[in-house]
Design a protein around this motif. Structure first.
Motif, PDB file in Angstrom:
ATOM      1  N   ILE A 117       0.865  -1.188   0.000  1.00 38.67           N
ATOM      2  CA  ILE A 117       0.000   0.000   0.000  1.00 38.67           C
ATOM      3  C   ILE A 117       0.896   1.231   0.000  1.00 38.67           C
ATOM      4  O   ILE A 117       1.661   1.445   0.939  1.00 38.67           O
ATOM      5  CB  ILE A 117      -0.933   0.006   1.232  1.00 38.67           C
ATOM      6  N   GLY A 133       4.787   5.208  -3.658  1.00 38.74           N
ATOM      7  CA  GLY A 133       5.617   6.411  -3.648  1.00 38.74           C
ATOM      8  C   GLY A 133       7.085   6.101  -3.876  1.00 38.74           C
ATOM      9  O   GLY A 133       7.438   5.087  -4.511  1.00 38.74           O
ATOM     10  N   TYR A 134       7.939   6.979  -3.329  1.00 39.90           N
ATOM     11  CA  TYR A 134       9.388   6.859  -3.534  1.00 39.90           C
ATOM     12  C   TYR A 134       9.952   5.583  -2.923  1.00 39.90           C
ATOM     13  O   TYR A 134      10.992   5.099  -3.348  1.00 39.90           O
ATOM     14  CB  TYR A 134      10.096   8.089  -2.952  1.00 39.90           C
ATOM     15  N   VAL A 135       9.266   5.053  -1.907  1.00 38.42           N
ATOM     16  CA  VAL A 135       9.731   3.807  -1.304  1.00 38.42           C
ATOM     17  C   VAL A 135       8.983   2.605  -1.883  1.00 38.42           C
ATOM     18  O   VAL A 135       9.598   1.652  -2.362  1.00 38.42           O
ATOM     19  CB  VAL A 135       9.577   3.856   0.233  1.00 38.42           C
ATOM     20  N   ASP A 161      -2.410   2.250  -4.651  1.00 38.36           N
ATOM     21  CA  ASP A 161      -2.388   3.618  -4.139  1.00 38.36           C
ATOM     22  C   ASP A 161      -3.761   4.230  -4.390  1.00 38.36           C
ATOM     23  O   ASP A 161      -4.463   3.861  -5.334  1.00 38.36           O
ATOM     24  CB  ASP A 161      -1.304   4.427  -4.874  1.00 38.36           C
ATOM     25  N   LEU A 162      -4.119   5.176  -3.524  1.00 39.24           N
ATOM     26  CA  LEU A 162      -5.380   5.898  -3.711  1.00 39.24           C
ATOM     27  C   LEU A 162      -5.255   6.938  -4.814  1.00 39.24           C
ATOM     28  O   LEU A 162      -6.245   7.367  -5.386  1.00 39.24           O
ATOM     29  CB  LEU A 162      -5.737   6.660  -2.421  1.00 39.24           C
ATOM     30  N   ARG A 179      -1.070   8.819  -9.955  1.00 38.91           N
ATOM     31  CA  ARG A 179       0.216   8.161  -9.702  1.00 38.91           C
ATOM     32  C   ARG A 179       0.224   6.741 -10.281  1.00 38.91           C
ATOM     33  O   ARG A 179       1.184   6.325 -10.920  1.00 38.91           O
ATOM     34  CB  ARG A 179       0.482   8.117  -8.196  1.00 38.91           C
ATOM     35  N   VAL A 196       3.018   3.871   3.167  1.00 33.42           N
ATOM     36  CA  VAL A 196       2.384   5.178   2.949  1.00 33.42           C
ATOM     37  C   VAL A 196       3.199   6.271   3.645  1.00 33.42           C
ATOM     38  O   VAL A 196       4.097   5.986   4.444  1.00 33.42           O
ATOM     39  CB  VAL A 196       0.922   5.193   3.459  1.00 33.42           C
ATOM     40  N   ASN A 197       2.873   7.504   3.326  1.00 38.32           N
ATOM     41  CA  ASN A 197       3.619   8.631   3.883  1.00 38.32           C
ATOM     42  C   ASN A 197       3.303   8.829   5.364  1.00 38.32           C
ATOM     43  O   ASN A 197       2.179   8.589   5.812  1.00 38.32           O
ATOM     44  CB  ASN A 197       3.361   9.910   3.082  1.00 38.32           C
ATOM     45  N   THR A 198       4.300   9.269   6.111  1.00 37.71           N
ATOM     46  CA  THR A 198       4.151   9.538   7.546  1.00 37.71           C
ATOM     47  C   THR A 198       4.733  10.929   7.827  1.00 37.71           C
ATOM     48  O   THR A 198       5.757  11.059   8.498  1.00 37.71           O
ATOM     49  CB  THR A 198       4.901   8.476   8.377  1.00 37.71           C
ATOM     50  N   SER A 221       6.938   1.845   6.050  1.00 31.93           N
ATOM     51  CA  SER A 221       7.047   3.269   6.368  1.00 31.93           C
ATOM     52  C   SER A 221       7.912   3.447   7.608  1.00 31.93           C
ATOM     53  O   SER A 221       8.025   2.539   8.436  1.00 31.93           O
ATOM     54  CB  SER A 221       5.663   3.857   6.685  1.00 31.93           C
ATOM     55  N   THR A 222       8.486   4.635   7.747  1.00 32.99           N
ATOM     56  CA  THR A 222       9.242   4.959   8.959  1.00 32.99           C
ATOM     57  C   THR A 222       8.261   5.393  10.044  1.00 32.99           C
ATOM     58  O   THR A 222       7.475   6.321   9.832  1.00 32.99           O
ATOM     59  CB  THR A 222      10.230   6.093   8.673  1.00 32.99           C
ATOM     60  N   GLU A 242      13.020   0.865   5.622  1.00 35.16           N
ATOM     61  CA  GLU A 242      13.759   0.954   4.360  1.00 35.16           C
ATOM     62  C   GLU A 242      14.896   1.968   4.512  1.00 35.16           C
ATOM     63  O   GLU A 242      14.674   3.074   4.976  1.00 35.16           O
ATOM     64  CB  GLU A 242      12.792   1.393   3.243  1.00 35.16           C
ATOM     65  N   GLU A 268      17.412   8.297  -1.925  1.00 28.83           N
ATOM     66  CA  GLU A 268      16.941   8.661  -3.261  1.00 28.83           C
ATOM     67  C   GLU A 268      18.130   8.999  -4.147  1.00 28.83           C
ATOM     68  O   GLU A 268      19.168   9.465  -3.675  1.00 28.83           O
ATOM     69  CB  GLU A 268      15.946   9.811  -3.159  1.00 28.83           C
ATOM     70  N   LYS A 284      12.002  15.266   9.223  1.00 25.61           N
ATOM     71  CA  LYS A 284      10.785  14.653   9.761  1.00 25.61           C
ATOM     72  C   LYS A 284      11.125  13.607  10.828  1.00 25.61           C
ATOM     73  O   LYS A 284      10.515  13.577  11.904  1.00 25.61           O
ATOM     74  CB  LYS A 284      10.030  14.006   8.592  1.00 25.61           C
ATOM     75  N   ARG A 316      11.269  17.544  -1.848  1.00 28.92           N
ATOM     76  CA  ARG A 316      10.749  17.748  -0.494  1.00 28.92           C
ATOM     77  C   ARG A 316      11.852  18.266   0.435  1.00 28.92           C
ATOM     78  O   ARG A 316      12.926  17.704   0.502  1.00 28.92           O
ATOM     79  CB  ARG A 316      10.139  16.440   0.037  1.00 28.92           C
TER      80      ARG A 316
HETATM   81  P1  NAD Z   1       5.287   9.128  -0.803  1.00 30.75           P
HETATM   82  O1  NAD Z   1       4.488  10.279  -0.361  1.00 30.75           O
HETATM   83  O2  NAD Z   1       6.168   9.247  -2.020  1.00 30.75           O
HETATM   84  O3  NAD Z   1       4.312   7.888  -1.080  1.00 30.75           O
HETATM   85  C1  NAD Z   1       3.289   7.482  -0.220  1.00 30.75           C
HETATM   86  C2  NAD Z   1       2.090   7.049  -1.054  1.00 30.75           C
HETATM   87  O4  NAD Z   1       1.124   6.465  -0.200  1.00 30.75           O
HETATM   88  C3  NAD Z   1       1.378   8.197  -1.777  1.00 30.75           C
HETATM   89  O5  NAD Z   1       1.382   7.952  -3.172  1.00 30.75           O
HETATM   90  C4  NAD Z   1      -0.043   8.184  -1.186  1.00 30.75           C
HETATM   91  O6  NAD Z   1      -1.047   8.487  -2.138  1.00 30.75           O
HETATM   92  C5  NAD Z   1      -0.162   6.748  -0.720  1.00 30.75           C
HETATM   93  N1  NAD Z   1      -1.178   6.558   0.321  1.00 30.75           N
HETATM   94  C6  NAD Z   1      -1.350   7.241   1.477  1.00 30.75           C
HETATM   95  N2  NAD Z   1      -2.363   6.725   2.187  1.00 30.75           N
HETATM   96  C7  NAD Z   1      -2.853   5.676   1.470  1.00 30.75           C
HETATM   97  C8  NAD Z   1      -3.898   4.734   1.692  1.00 30.75           C
HETATM   98  N3  NAD Z   1      -4.627   4.757   2.817  1.00 30.75           N
HETATM   99  N4  NAD Z   1      -4.133   3.808   0.746  1.00 30.75           N
HETATM  100  C9  NAD Z   1      -3.377   3.774  -0.391  1.00 30.75           C
HETATM  101  N5  NAD Z   1      -2.369   4.625  -0.645  1.00 30.75           N
HETATM  102  C10 NAD Z   1      -2.104   5.574   0.277  1.00 30.75           C
HETATM  103  O7  NAD Z   1       6.160   8.682   0.442  1.00 30.75           O
HETATM  104  P2  NAD Z   1       7.574   7.906   0.451  1.00 30.75           P
HETATM  105  O8  NAD Z   1       8.685   8.872   0.236  1.00 30.75           O
HETATM  106  O9  NAD Z   1       7.473   6.686  -0.408  1.00 30.75           O
HETATM  107  O10 NAD Z   1       7.648   7.469   1.966  1.00 30.75           O
HETATM  108  C11 NAD Z   1       6.845   6.433   2.489  1.00 30.75           C
HETATM  109  C12 NAD Z   1       7.374   6.033   3.853  1.00 30.75           C
HETATM  110  O11 NAD Z   1       8.706   5.514   3.717  1.00 30.75           O
HETATM  111  C13 NAD Z   1       7.490   7.186   4.858  1.00 30.75           C
HETATM  112  O12 NAD Z   1       7.175   6.699   6.131  1.00 30.75           O
HETATM  113  C14 NAD Z   1       8.955   7.568   4.795  1.00 30.75           C
HETATM  114  O13 NAD Z   1       9.403   8.129   6.003  1.00 30.75           O
HETATM  115  C15 NAD Z   1       9.615   6.235   4.557  1.00 30.75           C
HETATM  116  N6  NAD Z   1      10.911   6.303   3.889  1.00 30.75           N
HETATM  117  C16 NAD Z   1      11.112   7.145   2.833  1.00 30.75           C
HETATM  118  C17 NAD Z   1      12.340   7.159   2.180  1.00 30.75           C
HETATM  119  C18 NAD Z   1      12.592   8.072   1.018  1.00 30.75           C
HETATM  120  O14 NAD Z   1      13.735   8.150   0.583  1.00 30.75           O
HETATM  121  N7  NAD Z   1      11.604   8.749   0.476  1.00 30.75           N
HETATM  122  C19 NAD Z   1      13.360   6.289   2.589  1.00 30.75           C
HETATM  123  C20 NAD Z   1      13.116   5.451   3.662  1.00 30.75           C
HETATM  124  C21 NAD Z   1      11.889   5.448   4.288  1.00 30.75           C
END
Ligand code: NAD
Ligand code: UDX
Length: 463
Positions: free
Chosen positions: A9, A12-14, A35-36, A40, A91-93, A132-133, A162, A166, A280, A347
């Motif tokens: 679920i 995103g970037y992860v 994803d919702l 995307r 998902v994002n946190t 997610s973190t 994870e 990036e 964050k 970001r």
């Molecule tokens: P992101 O915002 O790129 O992606 C998150 C996705 O989740 C979005 O596309 C959003 O639409 C979707 N989403 C949210 N709620 C939802 C739901 N209820 N049902 C379906 N989809 C839903 O975020 P990200 O950068 O991928 O980060 C995700 C997590 O991973 C965070 O907790 C972040 O701290 C952690 N993380 C990120 C990185 C990084 O480099 N970006 C590295 C390690 C860990």
């Protein structure tokens, strides 16, 4: 227990890159990323994989190989949850922007929504993986939601943070320093841990797969990011002292980095760290420490953020001061807007804050970034809510060519360390600029001697 179907679920970037690599390396597992966000998912399904929504070197090739074979992107969240034996929550946190813990705590509303959705849909036992973190002890809350739905389904919660960065996500995923899996110490917990170990063991050697209890795993992720960011703030603090004393921060970094106890990585002084994670996650750590009454611990880590904010502001102040204390109506060219090279992610990029400061001084910002659109830059500025959106549009312009961005500028500021910036014809840029022509190298990537020989007044961080 052998996993045959995974659902993730969050695309995103992860979620996107991680699942693409799992699908590539485990052709027998069907991986569905949901994803919702319909746009995307549409972009992930774009027939031309160069148009997928996340730019990471090597990613489009992996998606091209696995998509449609055992990798799928979909908006049908319930269906994917129902099918899968293992569900990753990715998902994002973000930092909370309201209520208790505003500006510090992690906003767990998306996590809770996922847990409730899984609880509602699941008809068979599932392994739920926190990707997610998350704050330490979040698994407890997820378990409580999952265990109280009355479906009689058994859930095991694993923490599998994870560590990819990036810009290097694909190589990090293919060759990770370690995979961390936290789970319950019960027999059922161990079965779940082993199921996930077996997924990674398709391409990661077992000595790099570390298993711990859930709380250690959750806290290790916050700790790793805090330590990494702290190194940058430490070297940035030294960069200011170097500027006052005639020391050169690159030489200092090299000298200390050769001490094997310190090591050479993550010691690049810069305009300040950005990205969606460091700030964050440290704020979240600070908040957690405070809720346990550990004020000294909280204050210690908060300094990392305070130093980083100072470094960004110091850079914009330096530009204003050097340009004779006024940048009003002067064109300042920005090379780079992304928070680091080889990503289209912006970001928390330092560029946003530096631009905001300079626009307060009525400078005209002309940006070139190889991967970031003008729309995204304007959205980033609007998000700060410093001034009306129309004003941001007046003050910021974007170019699809660095030479055009620099033409007629009083100064060039380097905000991202894109490799191409070092290959430019800097004489041509110099000739097109107002004189004296200034360069503010926020990434220390250009050669001072070469630029000074051309005629630039060249400033870098920490010397
Ligand atoms: P992101 O915002 O790129 O992606 C998150 C996705 O989740 C979005 O596309 C959003 O639409 C979707 N989403 C949210 N709620 C939802 C739901 N209820 N049902 C379906 N989809 C839903 O975020 P990200 O950068 O991928 O980060 C995700 C997590 O991973 C965070 O907790 C972040 O701290 C952690 N993380 C990120 C990185 C990084 O480099 N970006 C590295 C390690 C860990
Ligand atoms: C970080 C962590 O590295 C990664 O393990 C975690 O999973 C997510 O957060 P990311 O933010 O993608 O990854 O990139 P990273 O390479 O850590 O860079 C973060 C910021 O620090 C960037 O703005 C970068 O330019 C800056 N940085 C990095 C420095 O200023 N100096 C350095 O020496 C290293």
């Amino acid at each position: 227990m052998k996993i045959t179907k995974i659902c993730c679920i969050g695309a995103g970037y992860v979620g996107g890159p991680t699942m693409a690599v799992i699908a590539q390396k485990c052709p027998d597992i069907k991986v569905t990323v949901v994803d919702l966000n319909e746009q995307r998912i549409k972009d992930w399904n774009d027939p031309n994989t160069d148009n997928i929504p996340i730019y990471e070197p090597g990613l489009s090739e992996i998606v091209a190989e696995a998509r449609g074979r055992n990798l799928f992107f979909s908006t049908e969240v319930d269906k994917a949850i129902d099918e899968a034996e293992m569900i990753f929550i990715s998902v994002n946190t973000p930092t909370k922007t309201y209520g208790k813990g505003k500006g510090m705590a992690a906003d767990l509303k998306y996590i809770e929504l996922c847990a409730r959705q899984i609880a509602r849909v699941a008809k068979q036992n599932k392994i739920v993986v926190e990707k997610s973190t998350l704050p330490v002890r979040t698994a407890e809350a997820i378990k409580s939601i999952l265990d109280n739905t009355g479906n009689g389904v058994q859930f095991q919660i694993l923490s599998n943070p994870e560590f990819l960065a990036e810009g290097t996500a694909v190589t990090d995923l293919l060759n990770p320093d370690r995979i961390l899996i936290g789970g319950d110490t019960t027999p059922e917990g161990e079965t779940a841990i082993n199921a996930l170990v077996d997924v990674y063991a398709n391409w990661v050697t077992k000595d790099r797969i570390l298993t711990t209890n859930v709380w250690s795993s959750e806290l290790s992720k916050l700790t790793a990011n805090a330590f990494l960011a702290q190194r940058i703030s430490s070297i940035n603090a030294m960069s200011e002292l170097c500027e006052k004393t005639g020391a050169d921060v690159s030489e200092v970094a090299r000298a200390i980095g050769m001490d094997s106890r310190i090591g050479p990585k993550f010691l690049k002084a810069s305009v300040g760290f950005g990205g969606s994670c460091f700030q964050k996650d440290i704020l979240n750590l600070v908040y957690i420490a405070k809720t346990y009454g550990l004020n000294e611990v909280a204050d210690y880590w908060e300094q990392v953020i305070i130093m980083n904010d100072h470094q960004k502001r110091r850079f914009s102040n330096k530009i204003v001061q050097t340009l004779y204390n006024t940048v009003a109506d002067k064109k300042i060219a920005f090379l780079g807007w992304a928070f680091k090279k080889d990503t289209n992610d912006t970001r928390e990029s330092a560029a946003i804050y530096v631009a905001d400061d300079l626009i307060n001084e009525q400078a005209k910002i002309a940006v070139y970034d190889p991967k970031v659109s003008k729309n995204k830059m304007l959205n980033d500025l609007d998000y700060l809510e410093t001034r009306p959106s129309a004003d941001n549009k007046d003050y910021l312009n974007a170019f699809d060519n660095a030479y055009e961005a620099c033409k007629g500028a009083h100064a060039v500021a380097i905000l991202t360390e894109w490799d191409e910036f070092t290959t430019y014809d800097w004489k041509k840029i110099y000739d097109s600029m107002h004189k004296p022509a200034f360069v503010f190298d926020g990434r220390n990537i250009l050669n001072p001697k070469e630029l000074e020989a051309i005629g630039f007044v060249y400033n870098r961080i920490g010397s």
